[in-house]
Design a protein around this motif. Structure first.
Motif, mmCIF file in Angstrom:
data_model
loop_
_atom_site.group_PDB
_atom_site.id
_atom_site.type_symbol
_atom_site.label_atom_id
_atom_site.label_comp_id
_atom_site.label_asym_id
_atom_site.label_seq_id
_atom_site.Cartn_x
_atom_site.Cartn_y
_atom_site.Cartn_z
ATOM 1 N N GLY A 69 -30.615 28.042 -23.775
ATOM 2 C CA GLY A 69 -31.981 27.715 -23.368
ATOM 3 C C GLY A 69 -32.528 28.504 -22.186
ATOM 4 O O GLY A 69 -33.684 28.319 -21.810
ATOM 5 N N SER A 70 -31.729 29.395 -21.598
ATOM 6 C CA SER A 70 -32.191 30.115 -20.405
ATOM 7 C C SER A 70 -33.399 31.012 -20.686
ATOM 8 O O SER A 70 -34.124 31.362 -19.767
ATOM 9 C CB SER A 70 -31.064 30.986 -19.843
ATOM 10 O OG SER A 70 -29.976 30.199 -19.465
ATOM 11 N N THR A 121 -36.008 30.352 -22.476
ATOM 12 C CA THR A 121 -37.165 29.594 -22.959
ATOM 13 C C THR A 121 -38.469 30.055 -22.301
ATOM 14 O O THR A 121 -38.541 30.214 -21.087
ATOM 15 C CB THR A 121 -36.964 28.098 -22.664
ATOM 16 O OG1 THR A 121 -35.738 27.678 -23.257
ATOM 17 C CG2 THR A 121 -38.114 27.262 -23.203
ATOM 18 N N ARG A 151 -46.020 26.450 -27.199
ATOM 19 C CA ARG A 151 -44.860 25.579 -27.385
ATOM 20 C C ARG A 151 -43.602 26.230 -26.818
ATOM 21 O O ARG A 151 -43.480 27.451 -26.787
ATOM 22 C CB ARG A 151 -44.631 25.296 -28.880
ATOM 23 C CG ARG A 151 -45.870 24.757 -29.568
ATOM 24 C CD ARG A 151 -45.563 23.676 -30.552
ATOM 25 N NE ARG A 151 -44.899 24.138 -31.759
ATOM 26 C CZ ARG A 151 -44.752 23.355 -32.832
ATOM 27 N NH1 ARG A 151 -45.212 22.104 -32.825
ATOM 28 N NH2 ARG A 151 -44.139 23.810 -33.902
ATOM 29 N N ARG A 152 -42.659 25.365 -26.402
ATOM 30 C CA ARG A 152 -41.435 25.955 -25.851
ATOM 31 C C ARG A 152 -40.630 26.592 -26.971
ATOM 32 O O ARG A 152 -40.513 26.048 -28.067
ATOM 33 C CB ARG A 152 -40.622 24.920 -25.085
ATOM 34 C CG ARG A 152 -40.270 23.668 -25.836
ATOM 35 C CD ARG A 152 -39.511 22.703 -24.942
ATOM 36 N NE ARG A 152 -39.298 21.436 -25.629
ATOM 37 C CZ ARG A 152 -38.191 20.704 -25.509
ATOM 38 N NH1 ARG A 152 -37.200 21.118 -24.719
ATOM 39 N NH2 ARG A 152 -38.076 19.572 -26.137
ATOM 40 N N HIS A 153 -40.057 27.722 -26.670
ATOM 41 C CA HIS A 153 -39.510 28.584 -27.712
ATOM 42 C C HIS A 153 -38.433 29.443 -27.081
ATOM 43 O O HIS A 153 -38.599 29.924 -25.963
ATOM 44 C CB HIS A 153 -40.659 29.478 -28.216
ATOM 45 C CG HIS A 153 -40.495 30.034 -29.590
ATOM 46 N ND1 HIS A 153 -39.652 31.082 -29.859
ATOM 47 C CD2 HIS A 153 -41.077 29.713 -30.773
ATOM 48 C CE1 HIS A 153 -39.732 31.386 -31.159
ATOM 49 N NE2 HIS A 153 -40.592 30.564 -31.738
ATOM 50 N N LEU A 154 -37.347 29.644 -27.804
ATOM 51 C CA LEU A 154 -36.341 30.600 -27.333
ATOM 52 C C LEU A 154 -36.812 32.004 -27.669
ATOM 53 O O LEU A 154 -37.376 32.228 -28.735
ATOM 54 C CB LEU A 154 -34.994 30.334 -28.009
ATOM 55 C CG LEU A 154 -34.388 28.953 -27.804
ATOM 56 C CD1 LEU A 154 -33.027 28.881 -28.516
ATOM 57 C CD2 LEU A 154 -34.217 28.657 -26.327
ATOM 58 N N ALA A 207 -42.114 31.269 -16.811
ATOM 59 C CA ALA A 207 -42.176 30.440 -15.599
ATOM 60 C C ALA A 207 -42.972 31.142 -14.513
ATOM 61 O O ALA A 207 -43.671 30.501 -13.731
ATOM 62 C CB ALA A 207 -40.766 30.135 -15.109
ATOM 63 N N THR A 261 -33.107 28.166 -14.388
ATOM 64 C CA THR A 261 -34.261 27.429 -13.892
ATOM 65 C C THR A 261 -35.590 27.803 -14.554
ATOM 66 O O THR A 261 -36.346 26.899 -14.948
ATOM 67 C CB THR A 261 -34.341 27.569 -12.360
ATOM 68 O OG1 THR A 261 -33.046 27.333 -11.815
ATOM 69 C CG2 THR A 261 -35.331 26.588 -11.784
ATOM 70 N N PRO A 262 -35.915 29.089 -14.704
ATOM 71 C CA PRO A 262 -37.191 29.385 -15.366
ATOM 72 C C PRO A 262 -37.258 28.785 -16.774
ATOM 73 O O PRO A 262 -38.314 28.288 -17.185
ATOM 74 C CB PRO A 262 -37.217 30.918 -15.402
ATOM 75 C CG PRO A 262 -36.304 31.348 -14.294
ATOM 76 C CD PRO A 262 -35.219 30.310 -14.239
ATOM 77 N N VAL A 284 -37.827 25.051 -16.439
ATOM 78 C CA VAL A 284 -39.216 24.764 -16.055
ATOM 79 C C VAL A 284 -40.127 24.861 -17.278
ATOM 80 O O VAL A 284 -40.933 23.961 -17.549
ATOM 81 C CB VAL A 284 -39.665 25.720 -14.928
ATOM 82 C CG1 VAL A 284 -41.176 25.698 -14.754
ATOM 83 C CG2 VAL A 284 -38.959 25.375 -13.615
ATOM 84 N N SER A 339 -39.245 24.597 -20.356
ATOM 85 C CA SER A 339 -38.886 23.531 -21.281
ATOM 86 C C SER A 339 -39.511 22.212 -20.835
ATOM 87 O O SER A 339 -40.030 21.445 -21.653
ATOM 88 C CB SER A 339 -37.357 23.419 -21.356
ATOM 89 O OG SER A 339 -36.952 22.701 -22.479
ATOM 90 N N SER A 397 -32.078 18.604 -23.244
ATOM 91 C CA SER A 397 -30.684 18.995 -23.502
ATOM 92 C C SER A 397 -30.510 20.379 -24.103
ATOM 93 O O SER A 397 -29.388 20.874 -24.184
ATOM 94 C CB SER A 397 -29.995 17.963 -24.402
ATOM 95 O OG SER A 397 -29.591 16.858 -23.612
ATOM 96 N N GLY A 398 -31.588 21.010 -24.494
ATOM 97 C CA GLY A 398 -31.472 22.383 -24.977
ATOM 98 C C GLY A 398 -31.407 23.409 -23.875
ATOM 99 O O GLY A 398 -31.395 24.615 -24.129
ATOM 100 N N ASN A 399 -31.363 22.953 -22.638
ATOM 101 C CA ASN A 399 -31.272 23.865 -21.492
ATOM 102 C C ASN A 399 -30.019 23.526 -20.705
ATOM 103 O O ASN A 399 -29.986 22.541 -19.959
ATOM 104 C CB ASN A 399 -32.502 23.723 -20.598
ATOM 105 C CG ASN A 399 -33.765 24.184 -21.292
ATOM 106 O OD1 ASN A 399 -34.360 23.464 -22.084
ATOM 107 N ND2 ASN A 399 -34.158 25.421 -21.021
#
Lengths: 183, 333, 706
Positions: free
Chosen positions: A62-63, A65, A71-74, A91, A119-120, A123, A125, A161-163
């Motif tokens: 998830g780093s 993201t 939308r949040r996305h890898l 971020a 962290t980015p 955030v 996510s 939890s994906g991060n």
């Protein structure tokens, strides 16, 4: 170059280069990518946008993201060429000039990080989680699938939890997201 | 990753023509599995045909040949499908299965069609430096005699002991979903239970699809059992982990007695495993702990375990019992 | 030259209070720049390096054919043992890569591919064809391995110890616990994979010759280690580590990839190269915690007082380089057993090189020792807290010295009170809530207080009441930047905002590694020494430009007392009666660690240690296939670390105290103790919940199903 080092005869020239356009943190950027280039590498290696991090490169941490078209996305499991014309917010882009996003302020307030590498992604996510909750998306721990979503501690934990965070800053992250949810 | 030609297909016909005619071409959907495989060297296509913008994004109620169905476009994202109001009320097992899979980010990316067709996470399949019959037919199965905690206990062969990783597909197996496929010969409907196959001596083939077949959608028949359904996933981590075992179950009672029950297991076989022997054993009986355990044991009579997978049998017994007792409204504790 | 300066205790003003991380805004926006990212922001147009790894565990490279790789567009060069620069010093078998065709372990670096893009580099590496002459290997730690006795164990401890007649004491014990405990291979897995950017100067005759930006826990250590390997003085290597995304020991020493980056950069000098180790490659190349087998015998009298203790450890090292985890070391000083024996034996395996991982020694050793204590408590019919209180020593059993501070009883009592321990049913398997068996467990924690030599700090008056403070240490996420700012401010008697702190560059005064929970003690004492010396020499109102460089003299405590931190970990565990799944709703650590210098960053350190201990308890295992020597669980989907949903109510608190005998700040170090004992507390809680005693990590669901 040292003696005996075997060099390519062909020199540089990637056959499958292609030009795409992305809007990154509000800026329109044209760039040339290899068709194999992931969105993450396009950002980090071609555009020097290094806010999204590479933690595993395989969708397992998830780093990387970002918010992609809202939308949040890898970005590691995405080929850049397939996202031509998309809008990416990292971020870094969530913060306007000197003012941090309220989610970022909450991370500072609750020390929701240590080394800062995940962290980015955390955030971005978190921003996505708040939006999904507003839209009424349920989660794995939602008891009643047809009820309104309430962001309890367990809901936030599951949705975040994906991060992964190896520093173990989860209690601080929880407090930060909770505060941001109430804001 | 080999150099790639990338084409964005404009309609289904074009997509099918592009891939059917080129053995080195592959469909690109959400990318969560294929891009992983490109980097790992598991998939080395020369051309990707992007099917992400074909308009297969709808979720609609339709009249099918055998009654009313919910038609789900192949490109509907896992997160959107899980959150869809009709899925939440009429097919809770599907919503739950989707929500137990991967992460919030990945569920926004992964498509319905792609989730069905995702490939095993067996660590040897994932690592091109180790032999694997699924990845490289005839090279041998490293999982036999190797790391085997995730391996199959039902329907495996000496050539392959891999398990199918999807949660969604397990729910769809329990729901008797039908997969809509477009191939060179036109459209056809394949029951999801016939989509995935057992490894036998061709573990390289995950499904019964032909090269160039494109999943365009999935049909979910509305049933009373589907309304009373749920999904239990057992895993090491509480989230963001593949199943050790999982149970999708749907139940319709007639008073105390089972009128219709559907049980499908994940994490136990090369395909989502419909536990038909267990279903038969339970039909017409009251749901209690002994009955469910006996039914599970009927299904597991054919199970084959190793030291590393033996735990899956008591885990299945426990997980299935708990799930059915809950669905029957009996407090299992 | 700096002056070695005695320090006096610093009056705390900022120390002990909250100061938000000085690098927080950079981190929450992602503007903080980690090693490999420096290449993206520099204009040097770096080449990308990809590692090619051996696919056999032992043997020789027979033939390495780069033709297909070199034909791939974008690939610039392939380096192997025939073409890479010769190293000046090949004594360190881990670092001596590409010098000969020997393969010592699966995953060893056998070639490097340099390319214009990362896509081309990755594909180039896949296209290098390597064939091997394979030899039989041994890659499995078993009880029947041939073993040897290392000269010392990490870092320089006695391999074996024996006090009193252990066998007689155990033979005469009223109660005896004799069990074997196992911990698996574990990988540090910091979120930022190891990475190095390297550039050689065109003219390498003088001054700085090699420039590295590295993800490391110690820049000076990298220069001192890698310099001589490459035939350079340490001073000819500049190393920077502006931001580091965690290390947990795996970045404590340079691994082979740093040498690989230097070799690659040498081949294309003066063009820079960037080498990012992949997550999968980290499982072979960047260190790990060795698996351990602990044979423990505890003998007690009828009141639960230990009469004898034995802790014999078998673990593994690699054939290419020795690492001996000090697993039995905590058993030497933990409890007041009059007769004690500890030993370490190593099996030499054809495997990747083990190294430091958070609390090496204490983490696996205290798992064994503290589960054994739980078993002893049951065998004696004693509460496990009471058992530990009854075995408190007056003096350090290992050295005979008095303890500087030993407040384990206070930690146990405070933890018991806050956790509600008194309500605990004595019998295991006595409480079920819904689907879950519920139990509680406790374990003690300890970690030595250490200061490292080799530190200097510089204080400069900048004018206008501002001060520059420089020390080449690295903040790997611990909060060092923030806490050193506070220490410097208090030592100078100014506000933290008046301090400009510079770190993480070998051009700054030398600093020791961020490891062994020694960073703040070592660097902080040094900063205090420099600041106090500065005030002595330049007074309260110095001229701009006034400058002092100093190092700290040893404190008396370092020689006169035994210095350790202590803690008590309390855990509630739930085990699902249907599925065997384990969840931990509550985890509390209470610690005696000296003065806490910043309650915000300290809490994160201690909680972070607890979370990593929880993760080890429940999930972590690197599974090495004995047939190939290959860790097959080599990614974050198959090597599980705790996710957010696994971490419920986890908290840490600390006793109010100040250890000014050890450091002028009163602190002792907090980075590691949080992981120590935690897995034992979880295991003990699962036993209390279910009655099933698990003596091997991790506590996966299968262990609770029958």
């Amino acid at each position: 170059m040292g003696e005996g080092v075997r060099r390519a005869a062909s020199g540089y020239g990637v056959r499958m280069d292609t030009t795409i356009e992305l809007t990154v943190d509000g800026h329109r950027r044209q760039l040339t990518v290899d068709t194999r280039t992931t969105l993450l590498d396009a950002l980090r290696e071609r555009l020097a946008v290094t806010s999204p991090k590479k933690g595993c490169d395989h969708g397992q941490c998830g780093s990387c993201t970002v918010l992609l078209d809202g939308r949040r996305h890898l970005t590691c499991l995405a080929l850049a060429v397939a996202f031509d014309g998309s809008e990416v917010v990292t971020a870094e882009g969530l913060a306007a000039d000197d003012a941090l996003h309220h989610v970022q302020e909450a991370f500072l307030e609750h020390d929701g990080y240590q080394c800062g590498y995940c962290t980015p992604g955390q955030v971005c996510s978190a921003v996505g989680v708040l939006d999904e909750a507003k839209q009424g998306h349920p989660s794995h721990v939602t008891e009643d699938l047809e009820a309104d979503v309430e962001l309890t501690d367990d809901e936030i934990r599951e949705r975040m939890s994906g991060n992964l965070c190896r520093c173990g800053a989860y209690p601080g992250i929880l407090a930060a997201v909770k505060e941001a949810a109430g804001a | 990753m080999r150099e790639l030609d990338y084409v964005r297909a404009s309609d289904v016909e074009e997509a099918v023509a592009l891939v059917s005619g080129d053995p080195d071409a592959r469909y690109l959907g959400g990318g969560t599995n294929l891009v992983d495989h490109l980097k790992l060297g598991i998939a080395r296509p020369a051309r990707l045909v992007d099917v992400g913008r074909l308009g297969l994004d709808g979720v609609e109620e339709q009249d099918g040949p055998d009654g009313r169905v919910l038609h789900v476009g192949a490109n509907v994202r896992n997160s959107d499908l899980a959150a869809h109001p009709v899925v939440r009320s009429a097919f809770p097992v599907l919503s739950r299965a989707l929500l137990s899979g991967a992460s919030g980010q990945l569920r926004h990316q992964a498509s319905t069609g792609g989730n069905l067709l995702q490939r095993t996470r067996c660590v040897y399949f994932q690592d091109v430096t180790t032999p694997c019959n699924k990845r490289e037919p005839g090279s041998g199965c490293s999982a036999v005699g190797g790391y085997g905690r995730q391996d199959a206990v039902l329907g495996a062969s000496e050539h392959c002991v891999a398990t199918h990783p999807s949660d969604m597909a397990v729910a769809m197996a329990a729901l008797d979903a039908v997969v809509v496929v477009r191939g060179r010969q036109g459209e056809r409907r394949v029951p999801v239970r016939e989509l995935h196959r057992l490894p036998g001596d061709r573990p390289d083939l995950d499904t019964t699809l032909e090269h160039g077949d494109l999943v365009t959608g999935v049909e979910l028949p509305f049933t009373d059992a589907a309304r009373c359904s749920t999904y239990l996933k057992v895993r090491d981590r509480a989230s963001y982990a593949f199943a050790l075992v999982s149970v999708a179950a749907a139940l319709e009672l007639d008073g105390d007695v089972v009128r219709d029950v559907r049980i499908a297991w994940g994490g136990v076989a090369h395909k989502p495993w419909r536990a038909t022997a267990a279903e038969e054993a339970l039909t017409g009986r009251a749901v209690d702990e002994d009955a469910v355990r006996a039914a599970v044991d009927a299904e597991l009579a054919a199970a084959r375990t190793t030291d590393q997978t033996a735990y899956k049998l008591p885990m299945l017994r426990g997980a299935t019992t708990r799930t059915l007792l809950r669905l029957a409204g009996k407090d299992p504790s | 030259m700096s002056t070695r300066t005695s320090t006096t205790p610093v009056t705390p003003r900022s120390m002990g209070t909250r100061l938000d991380r000085v690098d927080g805004p950079e981190k929450v926006t992602g503007r903080a720049t980690y090693a490999v990212e420096s290449a993206a922001h520099d204009t040097g147009d770096p080449l990308h390096v990809w590692l090619v790894q051996s696919t056999v565990a032992k043997g020789e490279v027979e033939r390495l054919d780069p033709a297909a790789a070199l034909a791939h567009p974008g690939v610039v060069a392939v380096l192997d043992h025939t073409s890479a620069m010769r190293l000046a010093d090949t004594d360190d078998g881990e670092l001596a890569i590409l010098q000969d065709p020997r393969v010592h372990f699966r995953g060893q670096v056998v070639a490097l591919v340099l390319a214009e893009t990362s896509e081309a580099a990755r594909e180039g590496a896949a296209l290098v064809e390597v064939s091997y002459r394979e030899e039989p290997h041994e890659a499995e730690l078993r009880e029947d391995n041939a073993t040897y006795r290392p000269e010392t164990v990490n870092p320089a401890m006695d391999t074996d110890t024996e006090d009193g007649d252990v066998d007689a004491a155990l033979a005469g014990a009223a109660v005896l616990v004799e069990q074997t405990y196992r911990t698996p291979h574990e990988h540090n897995n910091p979120m930022e994979p190891h990475a190095t950017v390297a550039r050689w100067a065109q003219d390498g005759t003088s001054g700085e010759v090699l420039d590295l930006v590295d993800s490391t826990q110690g820049v000076h250590g990298v220069a001192q280690t890698v310099g001589p390997v490459l035939g350079l003085e340490a001073t000819q290597v500049r190393v920077r580590a502006p931001y580091v995304g965690g290390g947990f020991g795996s970045k404590g020493q340079p691994h082979a990839h740093v040498v690989a980056a230097a070799l690659a950069a040498h081949a294309v000098r003066p063009r820079p190269v960037r080498l990012a180790v992949t997550r999968q490659q980290m499982f072979a190349l960047t260190g790990y915690r060795t698996a351990t087998i602990s044979h423990v015998r505890l003998g007690a009298d009828a009141d639960g007082r230990l009469v004898g203790l034995e802790h014999r450890v078998q673990e593994q090292t690699s054939a290419v380089k020795e690492f001996a985890e000090q697993t039995a070391s905590p058993s030497r000083m933990m409890y007041a057993a009059p007769a004690r024996r500890t030993s370490h034996r190593l099996a030499v395996l054809d495997v990747a090189v083990p190294s430091w991982m958070r609390a090496p020694g204490e983490m696996p050793g205290m798992f064994a020792g503290e589960v054994a204590m739980d078993e002893l408590a049951l065998a004696c019919g004693l509460d496990p807290v009471e058992l530990r209180l009854r075995n408190e020593p007056d003096l350090d059993p290992e050295t005979g010295k008095p303890f500087d501070v030993r407040r384990l009883p206070d930690c146990l009592r405070r933890g018991a009170e806050r956790f509600g321990w008194a309500d605990r049913p004595r019998e295991p398997r006595s409480r079920r809530v819904g689907d879950w068996w519920v139990g509680t467990g406790v374990a003690a924690a300890t970690y030595p207080a250490m200061k490292m030599p080799g530190n200097e700090a510089r204080v400069t008056a900048l004018g206008g009441g501002r001060y520059g403070v420089a020390i080449g240490c690295v903040d790997i996420g611990t909060g060092a930047r923030t806490v050193l700012t506070q220490i410097a401010a208090d030592a100078l008697g100014v506000d933290p905002g008046a301090v400009d702190l510079e770190v993480a560059d070998t051009r700054l005064p030398s600093a020791s590694v961020a490891g062994g929970s020694s960073g703040t003690s070592s660097w902080g004492s040094t900063v205090v020494a420099a600041a106090q010396r500065f005030r002595e020499e330049h007074g309260p109102d110095p001229a701009a430009g006034a400058e002092v460089t100093a190092s700290a003299a040893k404190s008396p405590a370092e020689t006169e007392t035994a210095n350790h931190s202590f803690g008590a970990v309390f855990c509630e565990a739930r085990v699902n009666r249907w599925t065997g799944e384990v969840r931990v709703p509550r985890l509390l650590g209470v610690y005696s660690v000296g003065r806490v210098l910043n309650p915000v960053t300290a809490r994160s350190q201690l909680v972070g240690g607890l979370v990593m201990g929880l993760s080890a308890a429940l999930f972590e295992e690197s599974w090495r296939d004995p047939r190939t020597g290959h860790v097959v669980t080599q990614d974050l989907a198959s090597y599980h670390v705790a996710a957010h949903a696994d971490v419920l109510d986890v908290d840490a608190e600390w006793l109010e105290e100040s250890d000014e005998a050890f450091t002028p700040m009163g602190s002792r170090g907090i980075g590691e103790i949080g992981i120590v004992g935690t897995a034992a507390a979880v295991a003990n809680a699962t036993h209390h919940a279910t009655g099933v005693r698990v003596r091997e990590l991790p506590l996966t669901p299968d262990r609770f199903l029958s």
